[in-house]
Motif scaffolding. Structure first.
Motif, PDB file in Angstrom:
ATOM      1  N   ARG A 103      90.782 -30.295 -33.118  1.00  0.00           N
ATOM      2  CA  ARG A 103      91.847 -29.275 -33.138  1.00  0.00           C
ATOM      3  C   ARG A 103      93.198 -29.891 -32.751  1.00  0.00           C
ATOM      4  N   ALA A 104      93.179 -30.828 -31.828  1.00  0.00           N
ATOM      5  CA  ALA A 104      94.421 -31.474 -31.390  1.00  0.00           C
ATOM      6  C   ALA A 104      94.960 -32.432 -32.449  1.00  0.00           C
ATOM      7  N   GLY A 105      94.138 -32.786 -33.434  1.00  0.00           N
ATOM      8  CA  GLY A 105      94.625 -33.644 -34.512  1.00  0.00           C
ATOM      9  C   GLY A 105      93.901 -34.962 -34.681  1.00  0.00           C
ATOM     10  N   ALA A 106      92.800 -35.161 -33.969  1.00  0.00           N
ATOM     11  CA  ALA A 106      92.057 -36.414 -34.114  1.00  0.00           C
ATOM     12  C   ALA A 106      91.530 -36.569 -35.539  1.00  0.00           C
ATOM     13  N   SER A 107      91.702 -37.775 -36.086  1.00  0.00           N
ATOM     14  CA  SER A 107      91.125 -38.093 -37.400  1.00  0.00           C
ATOM     15  C   SER A 107      89.803 -38.817 -37.253  1.00  0.00           C
ATOM     16  N   ILE A 108      89.623 -39.484 -36.126  1.00  0.00           N
ATOM     17  CA  ILE A 108      88.431 -40.303 -35.887  1.00  0.00           C
ATOM     18  C   ILE A 108      87.954 -40.018 -34.466  1.00  0.00           C
ATOM     19  N   LEU A 109      86.637 -39.839 -34.301  1.00  0.00           N
ATOM     20  CA  LEU A 109      86.064 -39.690 -32.965  1.00  0.00           C
ATOM     21  C   LEU A 109      85.163 -40.890 -32.703  1.00  0.00           C
ATOM     22  N   ILE A 110      85.407 -41.557 -31.591  1.00  0.00           N
ATOM     23  CA  ILE A 110      84.546 -42.658 -31.155  1.00  0.00           C
ATOM     24  C   ILE A 110      83.797 -42.117 -29.943  1.00  0.00           C
ATOM     25  N   THR A 111      82.485 -41.926 -30.075  1.00  0.00           N
ATOM     26  CA  THR A 111      81.767 -41.197 -29.038  1.00  0.00           C
ATOM     27  C   THR A 111      80.316 -41.651 -28.929  1.00  0.00           C
ATOM     28  N   TYR A 112      79.850 -41.730 -27.685  1.00  0.00           N
ATOM     29  CA  TYR A 112      78.440 -42.040 -27.453  1.00  0.00           C
ATOM     30  C   TYR A 112      77.537 -40.904 -27.937  1.00  0.00           C
ATOM     31  N   PHE A 113      78.110 -39.764 -28.248  1.00  0.00           N
ATOM     32  CA  PHE A 113      77.328 -38.628 -28.738  1.00  0.00           C
ATOM     33  C   PHE A 113      77.092 -38.691 -30.250  1.00  0.00           C
ATOM     34  N   THR A 114      77.503 -39.754 -30.911  1.00  0.00           N
ATOM     35  CA  THR A 114      77.398 -39.795 -32.376  1.00  0.00           C
ATOM     36  C   THR A 114      76.000 -39.429 -32.890  1.00  0.00           C
ATOM     37  N   PRO A 115      74.922 -40.045 -32.389  1.00  0.00           N
ATOM     38  CA  PRO A 115      73.591 -39.656 -32.922  1.00  0.00           C
ATOM     39  C   PRO A 115      73.284 -38.182 -32.669  1.00  0.00           C
TER      40      PRO A 115
END
Ligand SMILES: NCC(=O)CCC(=O)O
Length: 124
Positions: A103-115
């Motif tokens: 919502r804030a505008g991120a185009s890419i998320l890098i996250t340990y929650f990916t799986p």
């Protein structure tokens, strides 16, 4: 926000990294770094940690010069995991936290929650 990662890799680092981390109370440092990085040819910028910095994510993404990536670091992962586990609300808290960055505008998320997210994406 980085302690779980440092523990996991058995880091021997002592001290702090305040000299190259932006002051928590300042937006202008992040904006200056963004301008410098884009002028030097960055094709993406990363906001890291990101969950407490939605205001910065929004401001940078509204410039529409390069995609903004959000890195949800190990301490943020631990906070969300602990809360989700202790309240049996993992799906909801992970979804809400990550969507706040989109919502804030991120185009890419890098996250340990990916799986975890990929398992649920069709339902969300
Ligand atoms: N270069 C590795 C990291 O920056 C890890 C940060 C974290 O997840 O705490």
């Amino acid at each position: 926000m980085y302690a779980p990662f440092r523990d996991a890799v058995e880091s021997t680092f002592k001290g702090d990294r305040n000299r190259y981390q932006h002051p928590v109370g300042s937006t202008s440092h992040a904006l200056l770094a963004y301008d410098r990085d884009v002028a030097e040819g960055a094709d993406t910028v990363i906001v890291k940690p990101s969950l407490f910095y939605g205001d910065i994510v929004k401001e940078l993404s509204e410039k529409k010069l390069v995609p903004v990536a959000c890195y949800i670091v190990s301490g943020e992962y631990k906070m969300l995991s602990d809360y989700g586990n202790s309240t049996n609300s993992m799906d909801a808290v992970v979804r809400e936290a990550h969507l706040s960055l989109v919502r804030a505008g991120a185009s890419i998320l890098i996250t340990y929650f990916t799986p975890f997210i990929l398992d649920r994406l069709q339902k969300w």
